[in-house]
Design a protein around this motif. Structure first.
Motif, PDB file in Angstrom:
ATOM      1  N   VAL A   8      49.919 -45.071 -38.886  1.00  0.00           N
ATOM      2  CA  VAL A   8      48.622 -45.485 -39.422  1.00  0.00           C
ATOM      3  C   VAL A   8      48.153 -44.504 -40.498  1.00  0.00           C
ATOM      4  N   PHE A   9      47.865 -45.054 -41.671  1.00  0.00           N
ATOM      5  CA  PHE A   9      47.382 -44.272 -42.795  1.00  0.00           C
ATOM      6  C   PHE A   9      46.044 -44.848 -43.230  1.00  0.00           C
ATOM      7  N   GLY A  10      45.130 -43.978 -43.590  1.00  0.00           N
ATOM      8  CA  GLY A  10      43.847 -44.422 -44.108  1.00  0.00           C
ATOM      9  C   GLY A  10      43.527 -43.670 -45.377  1.00  0.00           C
ATOM     10  N   ILE A  11      42.976 -44.379 -46.348  1.00  0.00           N
ATOM     11  CA  ILE A  11      42.509 -43.713 -47.562  1.00  0.00           C
ATOM     12  C   ILE A  11      41.046 -44.046 -47.773  1.00  0.00           C
ATOM     13  N   ASN A  12      40.349 -43.084 -48.349  1.00  0.00           N
ATOM     14  CA  ASN A  12      38.946 -43.269 -48.664  1.00  0.00           C
ATOM     15  C   ASN A  12      38.608 -42.324 -49.811  1.00  0.00           C
ATOM     16  N   ILE A  13      37.662 -42.711 -50.619  1.00  0.00           N
ATOM     17  CA  ILE A  13      37.293 -41.890 -51.769  1.00  0.00           C
ATOM     18  C   ILE A  13      36.348 -40.752 -51.378  1.00  0.00           C
ATOM     19  N   SER A  14      35.726 -40.854 -50.202  1.00  0.00           N
ATOM     20  CA  SER A  14      34.760 -39.847 -49.759  1.00  0.00           C
ATOM     21  C   SER A  14      35.394 -38.864 -48.774  1.00  0.00           C
ATOM     22  N   ALA A  15      35.513 -37.618 -49.198  1.00  0.00           N
ATOM     23  CA  ALA A  15      36.050 -36.580 -48.316  1.00  0.00           C
ATOM     24  C   ALA A  15      35.141 -36.370 -47.107  1.00  0.00           C
ATOM     25  N   LYS A  16      33.839 -36.518 -47.297  1.00  0.00           N
ATOM     26  CA  LYS A  16      32.882 -36.352 -46.195  1.00  0.00           C
ATOM     27  C   LYS A  16      33.107 -37.411 -45.107  1.00  0.00           C
ATOM     28  N   GLN A  17      33.327 -38.659 -45.516  1.00  0.00           N
ATOM     29  CA  GLN A  17      33.596 -39.709 -44.537  1.00  0.00           C
ATOM     30  C   GLN A  17      34.928 -39.474 -43.839  1.00  0.00           C
ATOM     31  N   LEU A  18      35.899 -38.951 -44.560  1.00  0.00           N
ATOM     32  CA  LEU A  18      37.206 -38.681 -43.947  1.00  0.00           C
ATOM     33  C   LEU A  18      37.115 -37.618 -42.854  1.00  0.00           C
ATOM     34  N   GLU A  19      36.175 -36.699 -42.984  1.00  0.00           N
ATOM     35  CA  GLU A  19      35.978 -35.697 -41.927  1.00  0.00           C
ATOM     36  C   GLU A  19      35.663 -36.386 -40.611  1.00  0.00           C
ATOM     37  N   ARG A  20      34.826 -37.389 -40.653  1.00  0.00           N
ATOM     38  CA  ARG A  20      34.472 -38.147 -39.453  1.00  0.00           C
ATOM     39  C   ARG A  20      35.641 -39.009 -38.989  1.00  0.00           C
ATOM     40  N   SER A  21      36.404 -39.524 -39.931  1.00  0.00           N
ATOM     41  CA  SER A  21      37.562 -40.353 -39.598  1.00  0.00           C
ATOM     42  C   SER A  21      38.565 -39.587 -38.747  1.00  0.00           C
ATOM     43  N   THR A  22      38.719 -38.306 -39.011  1.00  0.00           N
ATOM     44  CA  THR A  22      39.684 -37.521 -38.238  1.00  0.00           C
ATOM     45  C   THR A  22      39.287 -37.441 -36.768  1.00  0.00           C
ATOM     46  N   VAL A  23      37.994 -37.534 -36.495  1.00  0.00           N
ATOM     47  CA  VAL A  23      37.508 -37.542 -35.110  1.00  0.00           C
ATOM     48  C   VAL A  23      37.736 -38.915 -34.489  1.00  0.00           C
ATOM     49  N   ASN A  24      37.452 -39.963 -35.250  1.00  0.00           N
ATOM     50  CA  ASN A  24      37.554 -41.334 -34.735  1.00  0.00           C
ATOM     51  C   ASN A  24      38.991 -41.848 -34.635  1.00  0.00           C
ATOM     52  N   ALA A  25      39.877 -41.331 -35.480  1.00  0.00           N
ATOM     53  CA  ALA A  25      41.265 -41.810 -35.503  1.00  0.00           C
ATOM     54  C   ALA A  25      42.220 -40.606 -35.476  1.00  0.00           C
ATOM     55  N   PRO A  26      42.250 -39.903 -34.354  1.00  0.00           N
ATOM     56  CA  PRO A  26      43.068 -38.683 -34.287  1.00  0.00           C
ATOM     57  C   PRO A  26      44.559 -38.961 -34.456  1.00  0.00           C
ATOM     58  N   GLY A  27      45.203 -38.079 -35.206  1.00  0.00           N
ATOM     59  CA  GLY A  27      46.644 -38.176 -35.390  1.00  0.00           C
ATOM     60  C   GLY A  27      47.078 -39.071 -36.531  1.00  0.00           C
ATOM     61  N   CYS A  28      46.149 -39.835 -37.102  1.00  0.00           N
ATOM     62  CA  CYS A  28      46.482 -40.702 -38.237  1.00  0.00           C
ATOM     63  C   CYS A  28      46.496 -39.866 -39.515  1.00  0.00           C
TER      64      CYS A  28
END
Length: 81
Positions: free
Chosen positions: A38-58
């Motif tokens: 599973v890979f995710g991309i987003n333009i916002s580094a701030k949102q990606l910080e939260r993504s790492t909590v919600n989708a660990p290991g991706c």
């Protein structure tokens, strides 16, 4: 999500979540895929910080969806919610 994922027959290989935001969709993909797929991309580094909590290991990458930098045919499926 289930209705969207019905369009993906066999849920195998790499999948990209374009505009993954805070990682809710990315996290849902973990019901069907391993985190390594599973890979995710987003333009916002701030949102990606939260993504790492919600989708660990991706693999979560700060990237503009208009200028993606992946090898050709790297993903078996791509979604955008």
């Amino acid at each position: 999500m289930e209705k969207l994922l019905m369009f993906i027959g066999e849920k195998k290989g790499n999948i990209l979540d374009v505009g993954c935001g805070l990682g809710a969709t990315t996290s849902y993909l973990l019901k069907y895929y391993s985190p390594a797929e599973v890979f995710g991309i987003n333009i916002s580094a701030k949102q990606l910080e939260r993504s790492t909590v919600n989708a660990p290991g991706c693999s979560l990458i700060c990237m503009d969806a208009v200028q993606m930098e992946f090898e050709d045919d790297f993903f078996d499926n791509i979604i955008c919610v």
